[in-house]
Design a protein around this motif. Structure first.
Motif, PDB file in Angstrom:
ATOM      1  N   VAL A 118       0.742  -1.144  -0.063  1.00 47.76           N
ATOM      2  CA  VAL A 118      -0.152   0.047  -0.156  1.00 47.76           C
ATOM      3  C   VAL A 118       0.862   1.358   0.005  1.00 47.76           C
ATOM      4  O   VAL A 118       0.390   2.147  -0.460  1.00 47.76           O
ATOM      5  N   GLY A 119       1.958   1.340   0.700  1.00 48.48           N
ATOM      6  CA  GLY A 119       2.953   2.354   0.702  1.00 48.48           C
ATOM      7  C   GLY A 119       2.844   2.744   2.125  1.00 48.48           C
ATOM      8  O   GLY A 119       2.488   2.054   2.988  1.00 48.48           O
ATOM      9  N   ILE A 120       3.424   4.144   2.470  1.00 55.77           N
ATOM     10  CA  ILE A 120       3.430   4.610   3.767  1.00 55.77           C
ATOM     11  C   ILE A 120       2.475   5.948   3.801  1.00 55.77           C
ATOM     12  O   ILE A 120       2.524   6.580   4.771  1.00 55.77           O
ATOM     13  N   GLU A 121       1.559   6.033   2.936  1.00 53.49           N
ATOM     14  CA  GLU A 121       0.527   7.179   2.830  1.00 53.49           C
ATOM     15  C   GLU A 121      -0.584   6.921   3.997  1.00 53.49           C
ATOM     16  O   GLU A 121      -0.340   6.012   4.562  1.00 53.49           O
ATOM     17  N   GLU A 122      -1.638   7.578   3.857  1.00 52.41           N
ATOM     18  CA  GLU A 122      -2.694   7.526   4.905  1.00 52.41           C
ATOM     19  C   GLU A 122      -3.385   6.103   4.691  1.00 52.41           C
ATOM     20  O   GLU A 122      -4.029   5.577   5.804  1.00 52.41           O
ATOM     21  N   SER A 123      -3.588   5.593   3.701  1.00 53.49           N
ATOM     22  CA  SER A 123      -4.281   4.335   3.300  1.00 53.49           C
ATOM     23  C   SER A 123      -3.488   3.163   4.181  1.00 53.49           C
ATOM     24  O   SER A 123      -4.030   2.196   4.556  1.00 53.49           O
ATOM     25  N   SER A 124      -2.179   3.260   4.485  1.00 53.57           N
ATOM     26  CA  SER A 124      -1.356   2.231   5.047  1.00 53.57           C
ATOM     27  C   SER A 124      -2.059   2.274   6.739  1.00 53.57           C
ATOM     28  O   SER A 124      -2.222   0.927   7.237  1.00 53.57           O
ATOM     29  N   LYS A 125      -2.283   3.384   7.090  1.00 55.67           N
ATOM     30  CA  LYS A 125      -2.822   3.478   8.363  1.00 55.67           C
ATOM     31  C   LYS A 125      -4.153   2.795   8.468  1.00 55.67           C
ATOM     32  O   LYS A 125      -4.576   2.024   9.517  1.00 55.67           O
ATOM     33  N   VAL A 126      -4.918   3.287   7.628  1.00 56.42           N
ATOM     34  CA  VAL A 126      -6.388   2.608   7.713  1.00 56.42           C
ATOM     35  C   VAL A 126      -6.302   1.163   7.369  1.00 56.42           C
ATOM     36  O   VAL A 126      -7.073   0.427   7.938  1.00 56.42           O
ATOM     37  N   ALA A 127      -5.446   0.749   6.457  1.00 60.17           N
ATOM     38  CA  ALA A 127      -5.314  -0.858   6.251  1.00 60.17           C
ATOM     39  C   ALA A 127      -5.118  -1.699   7.498  1.00 60.17           C
ATOM     40  O   ALA A 127      -5.519  -2.819   7.833  1.00 60.17           O
ATOM     41  N   ILE A 128      -4.040  -1.034   8.403  1.00 56.60           N
ATOM     42  CA  ILE A 128      -3.473  -1.779   9.574  1.00 56.60           C
ATOM     43  C   ILE A 128      -4.960  -1.744  10.614  1.00 56.60           C
ATOM     44  O   ILE A 128      -5.237  -2.874  11.342  1.00 56.60           O
ATOM     45  N   ILE A 129      -5.770  -0.592  10.692  1.00 61.27           N
ATOM     46  CA  ILE A 129      -6.851  -0.963  11.461  1.00 61.27           C
ATOM     47  C   ILE A 129      -7.892  -1.513  10.989  1.00 61.27           C
ATOM     48  O   ILE A 129      -8.570  -2.542  11.686  1.00 61.27           O
ATOM     49  N   PHE A 130      -8.044  -1.778   9.650  1.00 66.37           N
ATOM     50  CA  PHE A 130      -8.993  -2.367   9.126  1.00 66.37           C
ATOM     51  C   PHE A 130      -8.328  -4.234   9.316  1.00 66.37           C
ATOM     52  O   PHE A 130      -9.779  -4.937   9.846  1.00 66.37           O
ATOM     53  N   ILE A 131      -7.306  -4.319   9.243  1.00 65.18           N
ATOM     54  CA  ILE A 131      -6.848  -5.833   9.422  1.00 65.18           C
ATOM     55  C   ILE A 131      -7.209  -6.298  10.909  1.00 65.18           C
ATOM     56  O   ILE A 131      -7.497  -7.308  11.178  1.00 65.18           O
ATOM     57  N   GLY A 132      -6.808  -5.001  11.837  1.00 67.64           N
ATOM     58  CA  GLY A 132      -7.196  -5.547  13.254  1.00 67.64           C
ATOM     59  C   GLY A 132      -8.389  -5.597  13.682  1.00 67.64           C
ATOM     60  O   GLY A 132      -8.764  -6.418  14.626  1.00 67.64           O
ATOM     61  N   THR A 133      -9.497  -5.144  12.770  1.00 64.83           N
ATOM     62  CA  THR A 133     -10.888  -5.205  13.354  1.00 64.83           C
ATOM     63  C   THR A 133     -11.887  -6.042  12.486  1.00 64.83           C
ATOM     64  O   THR A 133     -12.890  -6.639  12.912  1.00 64.83           O
ATOM     65  N   PHE A 134     -11.214  -6.273  11.101  1.00 66.10           N
ATOM     66  CA  PHE A 134     -12.346  -6.804  10.189  1.00 66.10           C
ATOM     67  C   PHE A 134     -12.458  -8.179  10.445  1.00 66.10           C
ATOM     68  O   PHE A 134     -13.727  -8.732  10.566  1.00 66.10           O
ATOM     69  N   PHE A 135     -11.620  -9.112  10.767  1.00 66.52           N
ATOM     70  CA  PHE A 135     -11.918 -10.454  11.016  1.00 66.52           C
ATOM     71  C   PHE A 135     -12.477 -10.964  12.157  1.00 66.52           C
ATOM     72  O   PHE A 135     -13.596 -11.756  12.342  1.00 66.52           O
ATOM     73  N   GLN A 136     -12.507  -9.989  13.254  1.00 65.34           N
ATOM     74  CA  GLN A 136     -13.091 -10.238  14.472  1.00 65.34           C
ATOM     75  C   GLN A 136     -14.733  -9.858  14.398  1.00 65.34           C
ATOM     76  O   GLN A 136     -15.375 -10.763  14.670  1.00 65.34           O
ATOM     77  N   MET A 137     -14.815  -8.795  13.629  1.00 66.27           N
ATOM     78  CA  MET A 137     -16.036  -8.258  13.399  1.00 66.27           C
ATOM     79  C   MET A 137     -16.901  -9.364  12.809  1.00 66.27           C
ATOM     80  O   MET A 137     -18.148  -9.412  12.714  1.00 66.27           O
ATOM     81  N   VAL A 138     -16.203 -10.036  11.354  1.00 66.60           N
ATOM     82  CA  VAL A 138     -16.861 -11.103  10.604  1.00 66.60           C
ATOM     83  C   VAL A 138     -17.506 -11.986  11.486  1.00 66.60           C
ATOM     84  O   VAL A 138     -18.801 -12.299  11.273  1.00 66.60           O
ATOM     85  N   LEU A 139     -16.774 -12.706  12.323  1.00 68.50           N
ATOM     86  CA  LEU A 139     -17.118 -13.571  13.240  1.00 68.50           C
ATOM     87  C   LEU A 139     -18.178 -13.392  14.127  1.00 68.50           C
ATOM     88  O   LEU A 139     -19.209 -13.924  14.396  1.00 68.50           O
ATOM     89  N   MET A 140     -17.996 -12.119  14.686  1.00 68.12           N
ATOM     90  CA  MET A 140     -19.021 -11.759  15.666  1.00 68.12           C
ATOM     91  C   MET A 140     -20.435 -11.535  15.175  1.00 68.12           C
ATOM     92  O   MET A 140     -21.725 -11.725  15.623  1.00 68.12           O
ATOM     93  N   VAL A 141     -20.282 -10.912  13.868  1.00 68.40           N
ATOM     94  CA  VAL A 141     -21.622 -10.646  13.068  1.00 68.40           C
ATOM     95  C   VAL A 141     -22.498 -11.957  12.874  1.00 68.40           C
ATOM     96  O   VAL A 141     -23.519 -12.085  12.928  1.00 68.40           O
ATOM     97  N   ALA A 142     -21.256 -13.046  12.341  1.00 64.60           N
ATOM     98  CA  ALA A 142     -21.925 -14.454  11.944  1.00 64.60           C
ATOM     99  C   ALA A 142     -22.618 -15.097  13.395  1.00 64.60           C
ATOM    100  O   ALA A 142     -23.786 -15.463  13.361  1.00 64.60           O
ATOM    101  N   GLU A 143     -21.976 -14.808  14.511  1.00 62.50           N
ATOM    102  CA  GLU A 143     -22.556 -15.170  15.809  1.00 62.50           C
ATOM    103  C   GLU A 143     -23.861 -14.605  16.008  1.00 62.50           C
ATOM    104  O   GLU A 143     -24.592 -15.328  16.496  1.00 62.50           O
ATOM    105  N   ASP A 144     -23.957 -13.345  15.821  1.00 58.34           N
ATOM    106  CA  ASP A 144     -25.352 -12.560  16.203  1.00 58.34           C
ATOM    107  C   ASP A 144     -26.365 -13.003  15.074  1.00 58.34           C
ATOM    108  O   ASP A 144     -27.587 -13.093  15.637  1.00 58.34           O
ATOM    109  N   VAL A 145     -26.026 -13.374  13.987  1.00 55.63           N
ATOM    110  CA  VAL A 145     -26.944 -13.974  13.126  1.00 55.63           C
ATOM    111  C   VAL A 145     -27.521 -15.453  13.534  1.00 55.63           C
ATOM    112  O   VAL A 145     -28.844 -15.493  13.359  1.00 55.63           O
ATOM    113  N   ARG A 146     -26.642 -16.152  14.010  1.00 57.32           N
ATOM    114  CA  ARG A 146     -26.835 -17.402  14.236  1.00 57.32           C
ATOM    115  C   ARG A 146     -27.664 -17.446  15.514  1.00 57.32           C
ATOM    116  O   ARG A 146     -28.423 -18.403  16.017  1.00 57.32           O
ATOM    117  N   ARG A 147     -27.686 -16.458  16.156  1.00 55.52           N
ATOM    118  CA  ARG A 147     -28.756 -16.353  17.610  1.00 55.52           C
ATOM    119  C   ARG A 147     -29.953 -16.212  17.312  1.00 55.52           C
ATOM    120  O   ARG A 147     -30.819 -16.049  18.238  1.00 55.52           O
TER     121      ARG A 147
END
Length: 266
Positions: A129-158
């Motif tokens: 991605v480089g070292i611009e603003e998009s790289s900071k956004v990408a790190i935050i995305f990686i840190g939250t996305f996969f946890q969020m997917v699984l929590m949303v799936a659990e909410d739906v299964r309930r």
């Protein structure tokens, strides 16, 4: 033990508004008082534990030298990473929680990736991605996305299967099941999931601002660490906590407004 004291310890018992406010205030003030006693009365070295007054003075000086810009930069990065995560994770989690085939295909991979530390992706993000603003956004995305997917799936299964079966009996299609049964039933839990994952987005801020940042609260904390400016480190951490608390309360307010029947006192 008095009746009033016993009522305080009843499981999920409602509290009067004034008592709730007093307990919340005490929960915030008592740690500050302990901090003041340790730093001022006990005479702790300011390098290791600055006093609340020293931290306040540092924050006031920081305001004159660009604190508002640092707050704006950090808030923008967190919101961008969080919203991007939500935009992809909500529909993906809905599909994983609703269809076993999608669950079998994607959930093991998501479980695998979510245990990888986001900080380990920094070299790859800089390369891709480089070292611009998009790289900071990408790190935050990686840190939250996969946890969020699984929590949303659990909410739906309930969502109770009885609701789905009743809609199927009345001839609802798959799209109608998702739009009119599963999603409306899961909305309160989904909003709570967004509130929790917003907190995670803030915890990844300092990691994200390791990537060639020139502004932001995390960048300021890391810079202060190099010069042993402990009071500024404390100020940055407390500011992140304060902004996180305000965002958390905003989500709680939205939850009460959107689903008032869940907050009725029994």
């Amino acid at each position: 033990m008095s009746t009033r004291t016993m009522s305080l310890w009843r499981v999920r018992a409602a509290l009067p508004g004034r008592l709730h406010a007093l307990l919340a205030l005490a929960g915030l003030v008592l740690p500050l008082l302990a901090w003041w006693l340790l730093s001022s009365v006990a005479g702790a070295d300011p390098i290791f534990l600055p006093s609340p007054g020293q931290v306040w003075s540092r924050a006031a000086g920081w305001w004159d030298s660009g604190l508002a810009g640092d707050i704006g930069a950090s808030v923008g990065r967190v919101l961008a990473g969080f919203l991007l995560s939500a935009l992809v994770a909500l529909p993906l989690g809905l599909l994983i929680g609703s269809f076993r085939a999608v669950q079998a295909l994607l959930e093991p991979l998501t479980d695998f990736i979510r245990y990888m530390p986001a900080v380990a992706f920094i070299p790859l993000v800089m390369l891709w991605v480089g070292i611009e603003e998009s790289s900071k956004v990408a790190i935050i995305f990686i840190g939250t996305f996969f946890q969020m997917v699984l929590m949303v799936a659990e909410d739906v299964r309930r969502v109770p299967m009885a609701q789905i079966e009743a809609a199927q009996t009345m001839g609802a299609s798959r799209v109608e099941l998702l739009e009119k049964v599963i999603l409306p039933s899961a909305r309160p839990a989904l909003l709570d999931t967004l509130r929790v994952t917003m907190g995670w987005a803030w915890t990844y801020l300092v990691v994200a601002e390791l990537v060639a940042a020139q502004s932001g609260l995390g960048h300021a904390i890391l810079k202060a660490q190099r010069f042993l400016q402990t009071d500024k480190i404390f100020a940055g951490i407390l500011l992140i906590g304060l902004i996180g608390l305000l965002s958390d309360q905003a989500f709680r307010w939205l939850h009460r407004r959107a689903f008032p029947w869940l907050h009725l006192r029994g």
